[in-house]
Design an enzyme around this catalytic site. Structure first.
Site, PDB file in Angstrom:
ATOM      1  N   LEU A  55      26.669  71.935  -7.769  1.00 27.79           N
ATOM      2  CA  LEU A  55      27.831  72.840  -7.864  1.00 27.79           C
ATOM      3  C   LEU A  55      28.189  73.444  -6.517  1.00 27.79           C
ATOM      4  O   LEU A  55      29.336  73.779  -6.259  1.00 27.79           O
ATOM      5  CB  LEU A  55      27.536  73.977  -8.856  1.00 27.79           C
ATOM      6  CG  LEU A  55      27.410  73.556 -10.321  1.00 27.79           C
ATOM      7  CD1 LEU A  55      26.883  74.721 -11.160  1.00 27.79           C
ATOM      8  CD2 LEU A  55      28.766  73.103 -10.844  1.00 27.79           C
ATOM      9  N   GLY A  56      27.182  73.613  -5.682  1.00 27.13           N
ATOM     10  CA  GLY A  56      27.471  74.204  -4.368  1.00 27.13           C
ATOM     11  C   GLY A  56      26.190  74.479  -3.614  1.00 27.13           C
ATOM     12  O   GLY A  56      25.082  74.367  -4.159  1.00 27.13           O
ATOM     13  N   ASN A  59      23.106  80.031   0.899  1.00 25.03           N
ATOM     14  CA  ASN A  59      22.221  80.371   1.994  1.00 25.03           C
ATOM     15  C   ASN A  59      20.800  79.915   1.656  1.00 25.03           C
ATOM     16  O   ASN A  59      20.070  80.603   0.979  1.00 25.03           O
ATOM     17  CB  ASN A  59      22.295  81.905   2.165  1.00 25.03           C
ATOM     18  CG  ASN A  59      21.602  82.381   3.397  1.00 25.03           C
ATOM     19  OD1 ASN A  59      21.441  81.631   4.343  1.00 25.03           O
ATOM     20  ND2 ASN A  59      21.185  83.633   3.373  1.00 25.03           N
ATOM     21  N   GLY A  60      20.397  78.709   2.103  1.00 26.30           N
ATOM     22  CA  GLY A  60      19.024  78.233   1.894  1.00 26.30           C
ATOM     23  C   GLY A  60      18.782  77.533   0.576  1.00 26.30           C
ATOM     24  O   GLY A  60      17.680  77.081   0.310  1.00 26.30           O
ATOM     25  N   VAL A  63      22.852  74.942  -5.761  1.00 26.11           N
ATOM     26  CA  VAL A  63      23.063  75.274  -7.172  1.00 26.11           C
ATOM     27  C   VAL A  63      23.492  74.003  -7.903  1.00 26.11           C
ATOM     28  O   VAL A  63      24.405  73.301  -7.463  1.00 26.11           O
ATOM     29  CB  VAL A  63      24.131  76.381  -7.334  1.00 26.11           C
ATOM     30  CG1 VAL A  63      24.324  76.726  -8.811  1.00 26.11           C
ATOM     31  CG2 VAL A  63      23.729  77.643  -6.556  1.00 26.11           C
ATOM     32  N   LYS A  78      19.779  77.522  -9.685  1.00 29.30           N
ATOM     33  CA  LYS A  78      19.769  77.764  -8.231  1.00 29.30           C
ATOM     34  C   LYS A  78      18.373  77.440  -7.713  1.00 29.30           C
ATOM     35  O   LYS A  78      17.386  78.014  -8.167  1.00 29.30           O
ATOM     36  CB  LYS A  78      20.127  79.222  -7.963  1.00 29.30           C
ATOM     37  CG  LYS A  78      20.243  79.583  -6.502  1.00 29.30           C
ATOM     38  CD  LYS A  78      21.003  80.892  -6.366  1.00 29.30           C
ATOM     39  CE  LYS A  78      21.193  81.326  -4.937  1.00 29.30           C
ATOM     40  NZ  LYS A  78      22.137  82.436  -4.838  1.00 29.30           N
ATOM     41  N   ASP A 171      27.383  92.826  -1.259  1.00 30.25           N
ATOM     42  CA  ASP A 171      27.968  91.580  -0.741  1.00 30.25           C
ATOM     43  C   ASP A 171      29.082  91.087  -1.672  1.00 30.25           C
ATOM     44  O   ASP A 171      29.189  89.899  -1.937  1.00 30.25           O
ATOM     45  CB  ASP A 171      26.869  90.520  -0.590  1.00 30.25           C
ATOM     46  CG  ASP A 171      27.257  89.428   0.398  1.00 30.25           C
ATOM     47  OD1 ASP A 171      28.248  89.610   1.136  1.00 30.25           O
ATOM     48  OD2 ASP A 171      26.576  88.389   0.425  1.00 30.25           O
TER      49      ASP A 171
HETATM   50  N1  LIG Z   1      26.323  80.512 -12.363  1.00 33.50           N
HETATM   51  C1  LIG Z   1      27.103  79.621 -11.738  1.00 33.50           C
HETATM   52  N2  LIG Z   1      27.966  78.860 -12.426  1.00 33.50           N
HETATM   53  C2  LIG Z   1      28.756  77.947 -11.794  1.00 33.50           C
HETATM   54  N3  LIG Z   1      28.756  77.746 -10.467  1.00 33.50           N
HETATM   55  C3  LIG Z   1      27.913  78.483  -9.718  1.00 33.50           C
HETATM   56  C4  LIG Z   1      27.050  79.452 -10.311  1.00 33.50           C
HETATM   57  N4  LIG Z   1      26.326  80.047  -9.326  1.00 33.50           N
HETATM   58  C5  LIG Z   1      26.733  79.473  -8.182  1.00 33.50           C
HETATM   59  N5  LIG Z   1      27.669  78.520  -8.409  1.00 33.50           N
HETATM   60  C6  LIG Z   1      28.325  77.664  -7.394  1.00 33.50           C
HETATM   61  O1  LIG Z   1      27.383  77.364  -6.379  1.00 33.50           O
HETATM   62  C7  LIG Z   1      27.857  77.811  -5.104  1.00 33.50           C
HETATM   63  C8  LIG Z   1      26.689  78.319  -4.270  1.00 33.50           C
HETATM   64  O2  LIG Z   1      26.218  79.515  -4.848  1.00 33.50           O
HETATM   65  P1  LIG Z   1      25.183  80.477  -4.129  1.00 33.50           P
HETATM   66  O3  LIG Z   1      25.080  81.715  -4.930  1.00 33.50           O
HETATM   67  O4  LIG Z   1      23.924  79.742  -3.862  1.00 33.50           O
HETATM   68  O5  LIG Z   1      25.770  80.645  -2.724  1.00 33.50           O
HETATM   69  P2  LIG Z   1      27.012  81.408  -2.115  1.00 33.50           P
HETATM   70  O6  LIG Z   1      27.214  82.721  -2.764  1.00 33.50           O
HETATM   71  O7  LIG Z   1      28.202  80.492  -2.123  1.00 33.50           O
HETATM   72  O8  LIG Z   1      26.521  81.543  -0.643  1.00 33.50           O
HETATM   73  P3  LIG Z   1      25.434  82.535  -0.089  1.00 33.50           P
HETATM   74  O9  LIG Z   1      24.223  82.488  -0.942  1.00 33.50           O
HETATM   75  O10 LIG Z   1      25.210  81.997   1.267  1.00 33.50           O
HETATM   76  O11 LIG Z   1      26.123  83.858  -0.133  1.00 33.50           O
HETATM   77  C9  LIG Z   1      28.898  78.875  -5.420  1.00 33.50           C
HETATM   78  O12 LIG Z   1      29.838  78.969  -4.394  1.00 33.50           O
HETATM   79  C10 LIG Z   1      29.492  78.371  -6.719  1.00 33.50           C
HETATM   80  O13 LIG Z   1      30.508  77.434  -6.448  1.00 33.50           O
END
Ligand SMILES: Nc1ncnc2c1ncn2[C@@H]1O[C@H](COP(=O)(O)OP(=O)(O)OP(=O)(O)O)[C@@H](O)[C@H]1O
Length: 318
Positions: A55-56, A59-60, A63, A78, A171
């Site tokens: 999905l994405g 930071n490190g 998902v 995650k 954040d």
């Molecule tokens: N619960 C979820 N349902 C659907 N997609 C998700 C979910 N959580 C995260 N994602 C997807 O995964 C991506 C990465 O999420 P993650 O929380 O790891 O990082 P981030 O917020 O984009 O970056 P960082 O952790 O660097 O702030 C998100 O941008 C989103 O597109």
């Protein structure tokens, strides 16, 4: 402006470890609420989950969209890699610790935490099928005032819940707000959040994404005991709303790359950004209540929930 002067290397994220997080691998569980206990008792194990797609990347970690083999339920998993920076691993432990304490329809739910082979840590969350508000913006969704009021009402309900439980998100931004097809909104990504132990705890850690930080976060010393941290989340919400409405980060022109020192000076010394002409009086006033530079004049989540920008909209429509 000590922070601006001292930091020549301006990174987007500067997580600071907290002593309490150095001790145990997973924080001890708090007395759970009924819903949290029910979710935990559903006992999902990592072997039950089948990866469907990425999905994405954050930071490190990565998902994944995953499927529960027995029930076919879809979740987001995650995974933070075993070889990732210790600070990143501390962030995920902090995130899990907070998600395990929360039970709000507007905060993402955590269904389980796993140790994986190779030292990876993973946690299983509710899946949000439309991704983040940032991805909607990038995909050309037009955020009208009515749509923003509905989104904002849910984000504020989540913030009111968090703040009443002494949790500061720190954040908040479009990429940390998840959405699904029903237009349900959930706050996510608590990696740099803070749980206040006492009402007057200082909250001066320089963490989170600089661009959305309030003026007092850059220079907390000058705000003395008036600086409670909760108002910083409201500033970030104001910037988020503006960004969604105008389609770009409000302190920068469309497509402009940030020069972080200039940006911090603009946030600390410039006038706060405002909505363009042609927006309603209620919307303008709402954004102004969020973007007061003096944090003591900024409205709280509870006050904002009673603002006419939100109360004049039929929240059931759309
Ligand atoms: N619960 C979820 N349902 C659907 N997609 C998700 C979910 N959580 C995260 N994602 C997807 O995964 C991506 C990465 O999420 P993650 O929380 O790891 O990082 P981030 O917020 O984009 O970056 P960082 O952790 O660097 O702030 C998100 O941008 C989103 O597109």
């Amino acid at each position: 402006m000590a922070v601006v002067r001292d930091r020549r290397q301006l990174n987007l994220r500067l997580p600071l470890p907290e002593p309490s997080e150095r001790c145990s691998r997973f924080p001890p569980p708090l007395p759970p609420s009924a819903a949290v206990a029910a979710a935990a008792s559903a006992t999902i194990s990592s072997a039950d989950l089948e990866k469907l797609q990425v999905l994405g990347h954050g930071n490190g970690g990565t998902v994944y969209k995953v499927r529960h083999k027995q029930t076919s339920a879809i979740y987001a998993l995650k995974v933070v890699h075993g070889d990732s920076d210790p600070a990143v691993r501390r962030q995920i432990l902090r995130e899990v610790s907070i998600l395990r304490r929360t039970d709000s329809p507007h905060v993402i739910k955590c269904h389980g935490v796993f140790d994986l082979p190779g030292g990876d840590i993973a946690f299983c969350m509710q899946y949000m099928d439309m991704g983040t508000l940032e991805s909607l913006l990038k995909n050309g969704v037009v955020f009208t005032e009515t749509l923003l009021a509905k989104i904002c009402h849910q984000v504020l309900s989540g913030l009111e819940y968090l703040h009443s439980h002494k949790i500061i998100h720190r954040d908040l931004k479009p990429s940390n707000i998840l959405v699904n097809q029903k237009m349900e909104i959930k706050i996510s990504d608590f990696g740099v959040s803070k749980i206040m132990q006492r009402t007057l705890d200082p909250c001066n850690s320089y963490v989170g994404t600089c661009a959305y930080m309030s003026p007092e976060r850059f220079d907390p010393d000058s705000h003395g005991s008036n600086y409670d941290g909760y108002a910083g989340d409201i500033w970030s919400l104001g910037l988020t709303l503006l960004e969604l409405y105008v389609g770009h980060f409000p302190y920068l022109a469309p497509g402009q790359r940030p020069d972080w020192a200039t940006l911090m000076c603009a946030i600390c010394f410039g006038e706060p950004p405002s909505l363009p002409e042609g927006t309603s009086e209620n919307f303008r006033s709402f954004v102004e209540c969020c973007l007061q530079k003096d944090s003591s004049k900024r409205w709280s989540a509870t006050q904002l929930l009673a603002h006419p920008f939100l109360t004049s909209v039929d929240l059931q429509s759309l």
